[in-house]
Design a protein around this motif. Structure first.
Motif, PDB file in Angstrom:
ATOM      1  N   SER A  56       8.926  17.879 -26.060  1.00  0.00           N
ATOM      2  CA  SER A  56       8.862  16.820 -25.049  1.00  0.00           C
ATOM      3  C   SER A  56      10.144  16.775 -24.245  1.00  0.00           C
ATOM      4  CB  SER A  56       8.692  15.451 -25.721  1.00  0.00           C
ATOM      5  OG  SER A  56       7.574  15.399 -26.535  1.00  0.00           O
ATOM      6  N   THR A  57      10.027  16.238 -23.049  1.00  0.00           N
ATOM      7  CA  THR A  57      11.203  15.769 -22.348  1.00  0.00           C
ATOM      8  C   THR A  57      11.295  14.298 -22.689  1.00  0.00           C
ATOM      9  OG1 THR A  57      11.041  17.339 -20.529  1.00  0.00           O
ATOM     10  CG2 THR A  57      12.225  15.299 -20.089  1.00  0.00           C
ATOM     11  N   VAL A  58      12.434  13.893 -23.183  1.00  0.00           N
ATOM     12  CA  VAL A  58      12.666  12.491 -23.520  1.00  0.00           C
ATOM     13  C   VAL A  58      13.725  12.013 -22.545  1.00  0.00           C
ATOM     14  CG1 VAL A  58      13.326  10.862 -25.316  1.00  0.00           C
ATOM     15  CG2 VAL A  58      12.136  12.984 -25.930  1.00  0.00           C
ATOM     16  N   LEU A  83      18.282  15.291 -30.020  1.00  0.00           N
ATOM     17  CA  LEU A  83      17.054  15.746 -29.365  1.00  0.00           C
ATOM     18  C   LEU A  83      17.215  17.185 -28.893  1.00  0.00           C
ATOM     19  CD1 LEU A  83      16.195  12.563 -27.289  1.00  0.00           C
ATOM     20  CD2 LEU A  83      14.657  13.624 -28.953  1.00  0.00           C
ATOM     21  N   LYS A  84      18.331  17.458 -28.257  1.00  0.00           N
ATOM     22  CA  LYS A  84      18.610  18.807 -27.749  1.00  0.00           C
ATOM     23  C   LYS A  84      18.635  19.812 -28.900  1.00  0.00           C
ATOM     24  CE  LYS A  84      20.123  21.618 -24.467  1.00  0.00           C
ATOM     25  NZ  LYS A  84      19.256  22.054 -23.409  1.00  0.00           N
ATOM     26  N   PRO A  90      16.490  16.327 -23.333  1.00  0.00           N
ATOM     27  CA  PRO A  90      16.946  14.974 -23.019  1.00  0.00           C
ATOM     28  C   PRO A  90      17.439  14.879 -21.574  1.00  0.00           C
ATOM     29  CG  PRO A  90      18.592  16.099 -24.328  1.00  0.00           C
ATOM     30  CD  PRO A  90      17.448  17.059 -24.151  1.00  0.00           C
ATOM     31  N   VAL A  91      17.001  13.834 -20.893  1.00  0.00           N
ATOM     32  CA  VAL A  91      17.384  13.629 -19.492  1.00  0.00           C
ATOM     33  C   VAL A  91      17.728  12.161 -19.306  1.00  0.00           C
ATOM     34  CG1 VAL A  91      16.594  13.736 -17.093  1.00  0.00           C
ATOM     35  CG2 VAL A  91      15.826  15.461 -18.719  1.00  0.00           C
ATOM     36  N   GLY A 106      25.038  19.497 -22.254  1.00  0.00           N
ATOM     37  CA  GLY A 106      23.721  20.059 -22.561  1.00  0.00           C
ATOM     38  C   GLY A 106      22.569  19.156 -22.170  1.00  0.00           C
ATOM     39  N   THR A 107      22.875  17.969 -21.673  1.00  0.00           N
ATOM     40  CA  THR A 107      21.814  17.087 -21.182  1.00  0.00           C
ATOM     41  C   THR A 107      21.930  16.982 -19.676  1.00  0.00           C
ATOM     42  OG1 THR A 107      23.094  15.058 -21.440  1.00  0.00           O
ATOM     43  CG2 THR A 107      21.811  15.769 -23.346  1.00  0.00           C
TER      44      THR A 107
END
Length: 164
Positions: A56-58, A83-84, A90-91, A106-107
């Motif tokens: 998922s993208t969270v 999450l990563k 993660p965004v 990394g986000t």
């Protein structure tokens, strides 16, 4: 009198025939849209698509004017790294366009104007779950750092994309 009544009946039948033709054309168009699989309520964000089908993208949607956003964002910094590490994307989404958020390495940080469709959220912060097609699966209010952490770990512990 009889002629006026006959004319009224003929006019009424013509109106009924025209309405039936219009209705038939509308039904044909609806069936055509259904056969294409077009869902008007489905919102896609291709720029936020998850990296893989099982991931998922969270995204955490925040604004600078929201005090709860600052609290949730502090927790988000650690959760986003986790999450990563699990392969999710993660965004952080700045709904007010502010780029002052110090996102973890990394986000990503995206502003609302970078998205193909606006997020019409009545609450901030919000946690958004997006699948690999870019479809928004859920948008939930986050009332505290604890609630944010709990929901993110639910996503991390699932084997597939979580939808609410």
């Amino acid at each position: 009198m009889f002629t006026v009544l006959s004319a009224a009946v003929v006019t009424a039948w013509l109106a009924i025939a025209l309405l039936a033709l219009g209705y038939g054309g509308l039904v044909v168009q609806i069936r055509e849209l259904q056969s294409r699989g077009t869902h008007p309520s489905r919102t896609l964000y291709p720029e936020l698509a998850a990296p893989e089908r099982s991931l998922s993208t969270v995204a955490l949607a925040v604004t600078k004017t929201c005090p709860t956003c600052a609290e949730a964002f502090e927790e988000w910094r650690g959760v986003a790294r986790d999450l990563k590490g699990m392969g999710h994307r993660p965004v952080t989404i700045s709904l007010d366009g502010s780029t002052d958020w110090l996102v973890p390495e990394g986000t990503e940080l995206k502003t609302a104007d970078e998205l193909t469709s606006p997020f019409l959220l009545a609450y901030q912060p919000a946690l958004l779950i997006i699948d690999s097609n870019g479809e928004l699966l859920s948008a939930e209010p986050v009332g505290s750092a604890v609630a944010l952490r709990k929901r993110c770990y639910e996503v991390m512990n699932s084997n597939t994309v979580v939808s609410s």
